[in-house]
Design a protein around this motif. Structure first.
Motif, PDB file in Angstrom:
ATOM      1  N   UNK A   1      11.435  -6.054  -0.042  1.00  0.00           N
ATOM      2  CA  UNK A   1       9.689  -6.537   0.164  1.00  0.00           C
ATOM      3  C   UNK A   1      10.383  -8.624  -0.578  1.00  0.00           C
ATOM      4  N   UNK A   2      10.413  -8.190  -1.534  1.00  0.00           N
ATOM      5  CA  UNK A   2      10.190  -9.952  -1.699  1.00  0.00           C
ATOM      6  C   UNK A   2      11.244 -10.648  -0.848  1.00  0.00           C
ATOM      7  N   UNK A   3      12.052 -10.026  -1.142  1.00  0.00           N
ATOM      8  CA  UNK A   3      14.085 -10.535   0.303  1.00  0.00           C
ATOM      9  C   UNK A   3      13.388 -10.748   1.468  1.00  0.00           C
ATOM     10  N   UNK A   4      12.600 -10.375   1.705  1.00  0.00           N
ATOM     11  CA  UNK A   4      11.972 -10.740   3.207  1.00  0.00           C
ATOM     12  C   UNK A   4      11.396 -11.397   3.520  1.00  0.00           C
ATOM     13  N   UNK A   5       9.815 -11.974   2.554  1.00  0.00           N
ATOM     14  CA  UNK A   5       8.847 -12.528   2.053  1.00  0.00           C
ATOM     15  C   UNK A   5       9.922 -14.053   2.292  1.00  0.00           C
TER      16      UNK A   5
ATOM     17  N   UNK B   1      -5.176   2.900  -5.579  1.00  0.00           N
ATOM     18  CA  UNK B   1      -3.715   2.358  -5.511  1.00  0.00           C
ATOM     19  C   UNK B   1      -3.297   1.583  -6.681  1.00  0.00           C
ATOM     20  N   UNK B   2      -2.493   1.582  -7.454  1.00  0.00           N
ATOM     21  CA  UNK B   2      -2.019   1.217  -8.253  1.00  0.00           C
ATOM     22  C   UNK B   2      -1.898  -0.250  -8.257  1.00  0.00           C
ATOM     23  N   UNK B   3      -1.895  -1.497  -8.833  1.00  0.00           N
ATOM     24  CA  UNK B   3      -2.027  -2.819  -8.750  1.00  0.00           C
ATOM     25  C   UNK B   3      -1.231  -3.181  -7.992  1.00  0.00           C
ATOM     26  N   UNK B   4       0.099  -3.362  -8.501  1.00  0.00           N
ATOM     27  CA  UNK B   4       1.377  -3.101  -7.837  1.00  0.00           C
ATOM     28  C   UNK B   4       1.935  -2.298  -6.621  1.00  0.00           C
ATOM     29  N   UNK B   5       1.455  -1.475  -6.670  1.00  0.00           N
ATOM     30  CA  UNK B   5       1.671  -1.407  -4.957  1.00  0.00           C
ATOM     31  C   UNK B   5       1.066  -1.239  -4.303  1.00  0.00           C
ATOM     32  N   UNK B   6      -0.219  -1.545  -4.516  1.00  0.00           N
ATOM     33  CA  UNK B   6      -1.398  -2.612  -3.745  1.00  0.00           C
ATOM     34  C   UNK B   6      -0.257  -4.174  -2.908  1.00  0.00           C
ATOM     35  N   UNK B   7      -0.293  -4.511  -4.194  1.00  0.00           N
ATOM     36  CA  UNK B   7       0.367  -6.147  -3.212  1.00  0.00           C
ATOM     37  C   UNK B   7       1.849  -5.511  -2.968  1.00  0.00           C
ATOM     38  N   UNK B   8       2.883  -4.676  -3.138  1.00  0.00           N
ATOM     39  CA  UNK B   8       3.825  -4.383  -2.328  1.00  0.00           C
ATOM     40  C   UNK B   8       3.680  -4.711  -0.441  1.00  0.00           C
ATOM     41  N   UNK B   9       2.400  -3.224  -0.356  1.00  0.00           N
ATOM     42  CA  UNK B   9       1.848  -2.762   0.367  1.00  0.00           C
ATOM     43  C   UNK B   9       1.492  -3.912   1.258  1.00  0.00           C
ATOM     44  N   UNK B  10       0.339  -3.947   0.767  1.00  0.00           N
ATOM     45  CA  UNK B  10      -0.362  -5.524   1.560  1.00  0.00           C
ATOM     46  C   UNK B  10       0.685  -6.361   2.519  1.00  0.00           C
ATOM     47  N   UNK B  11       2.237  -6.529   1.817  1.00  0.00           N
ATOM     48  CA  UNK B  11       3.109  -8.004   2.384  1.00  0.00           C
ATOM     49  C   UNK B  11       2.709  -7.304   4.106  1.00  0.00           C
ATOM     50  N   UNK B  12       2.574  -6.081   4.425  1.00  0.00           N
ATOM     51  CA  UNK B  12       2.400  -5.854   5.955  1.00  0.00           C
ATOM     52  C   UNK B  12       1.843  -6.881   6.577  1.00  0.00           C
ATOM     53  N   UNK B  13       1.158  -7.485   5.692  1.00  0.00           N
ATOM     54  CA  UNK B  13       0.017  -8.623   6.638  1.00  0.00           C
ATOM     55  C   UNK B  13       0.279  -9.429   7.452  1.00  0.00           C
ATOM     56  N   UNK B  14       2.314  -9.706   6.684  1.00  0.00           N
ATOM     57  CA  UNK B  14       3.032 -10.687   7.715  1.00  0.00           C
ATOM     58  C   UNK B  14       3.579  -9.730   8.498  1.00  0.00           C
TER      59      UNK B  14
END
Length: 376
Positions: A329-333, A131-144
């Motif tokens: 995602x940023x707003x949710x975090x 995965x592209x780094x940016x896509x991984x970084x966004x998707x990985x926030x599902x850990x929240x």
């Protein structure tokens, strides 16, 4: 008599206020340093793994990198414990024998989270390789989301309405990014002939689920334990190295026997391993100076930094859908990391495990940070 007591109280309060004021500039500086460390470690690890996994030529074995990071982590923690014991080798050995062997039940409790963390480390390599780094970084926030759900199910914790809304926004944002990537996967993934978007997505989802479960499980089984973070890392590392070697033998055993454990290691690969090993320990040190809001901002900044640098380093294509998804995602975090109102704090404090807002917040915020912040 009453006035004397009141005067003493006011005097003490004044001294405390003065002390707090004198510490404020220091604390503020430490907070900014903490923010910088969290952002740099978060973004640099993902970008550097993506970089070394997309370079042409022979690839290093990701399973060996996971084992090497565990070895370096354990050695570092042993050194730190030795320094705590004022370089007294005998005292250090006796202390470790007691903590690891004599208290074997406590050590064995860490077998399950260590297994999950080892799996998670390997899955991160698989995910970032595809995965592209940016896509991984966004998707990985599902850990929240997974950590929050496991906290509710396993620890009977309660979430405020704002946090539930933020989790909904988080899921929506990640879903939008996946729709965008599915349409653009051929152009956004470097050397797409050797990479699979589906494999990367499955790896990151499983990694998020394992991250959420491991963090909550770890808190549940070790509640009230007095062991230091360095001892915990040694205990985890013993299982981590063993399980990592088992994974290496299972997945790459023949290839490693033929080419060697350090096959494909370059200076950049060593930087990735050092970042994975020491970066997490460094974050574990500075995170105590960062409050929940700061951790949320650190995650948000990391997403922005990863996205911007991905455009320049990997030719990542930024469009409206990704921008909207990442923005949600940023707003949710940020929403999830906001302090609770008094009412919601009271309702959540009914749990015996939450005697203070700091304890509750610390558990919830584990989701924002690499697993290294908690124990590794």
């Amino acid at each position: 008599m009453h006035s004397g007591t009141g005067g003493g109280h006011h005097s003490g309060t004044a001294q405390q206020t003065t002390a707090n004021q004198s510490q404020n500039p220091v604390n503020r500086k430490l907070k900014y340093i903490s923010l910088a460390v969290l952002v740099v470690q978060n973004a640099s690890l993902i970008l550097s793994i993506r970089y070394v996994r997309t370079l042409p030529g022979d690839r290093f074995f990701a399973t060996s990198a996971v084992v090497m990071a565990e070895v370096l982590k354990v050695l570092t923690c042993l050194l730190l414990i030795l320094l705590q014991k004022r370089l007294n080798v005998k005292q250090t050995v006796l202390f470790l024998v007691d903590a690891v062997i004599y208290q074997y039940k406590d050590t064995l409790k860490l077998a399950v989270p260590s297994l999950i963390y080892t799996l998670q480390n390997n899955l991160q390599y698989v995910a970032i390789s595809n995965l592209p780094a940016a896509t991984f970084q966004v998707t990985y926030q599902l850990k929240i989301l997974t950590t929050a759900l496991f906290s509710v199910l396993m620890l009977r914790k309660s979430l405020s309405r704002v946090q539930w809304v933020s989790l909904l926004l988080l899921f929506t944002g990640v879903a939008i990014v996946q729709v965008q990537q599915e349409g653009k996967k051929e152009t956004s993934v470097v050397d797409s002939s050797t990479q699979s978007y589906i494999v990367g997505l499955v790896a990151v989802v499983i990694s998020c689920m394992s991250s959420g479960f491991a963090g909550v499980y770890f808190e549940k089984i070790l509640k009230g334990s007095s062991a230091s973070v360095w001892v915990r890392n040694v205990q985890l590392g013993i299982f981590g190295m063993s399980l990592g070697m088992l994974g290496l033998w299972w997945n790459d055993g023949a290839a490693v026997a033929e080419r060697g454990f350090l096959h494909g290691y370059t200076s950049m690969v060593w930087c990735v391993i050092l970042n994975q090993a020491f970066g997490g320990l460094l974050v574990a040190v500075v995170v105590k100076y960062a409050d929940n809001i700061l951790k949320g901002f650190a995650t948000s900044f990391s997403i922005i930094v990863s996205t911007v640098l991905s455009i320049h380093l990997f030719g990542f294509h930024l469009d409206l859908l990704f921008t909207v998804g990442a923005g949600l995602v940023i707003a949710a975090v940020c929403m999830y990391s906001l302090p609770r109102t008094t009412g919601s704090s009271d309702s959540s404090s009914s749990s015996a495990s939450s005697p203070s807002p700091r304890t509750n917040g610390g558990v919830e915020m584990e989701a924002f940070l690499p697993k290294s912040v908690l124990v590794k």
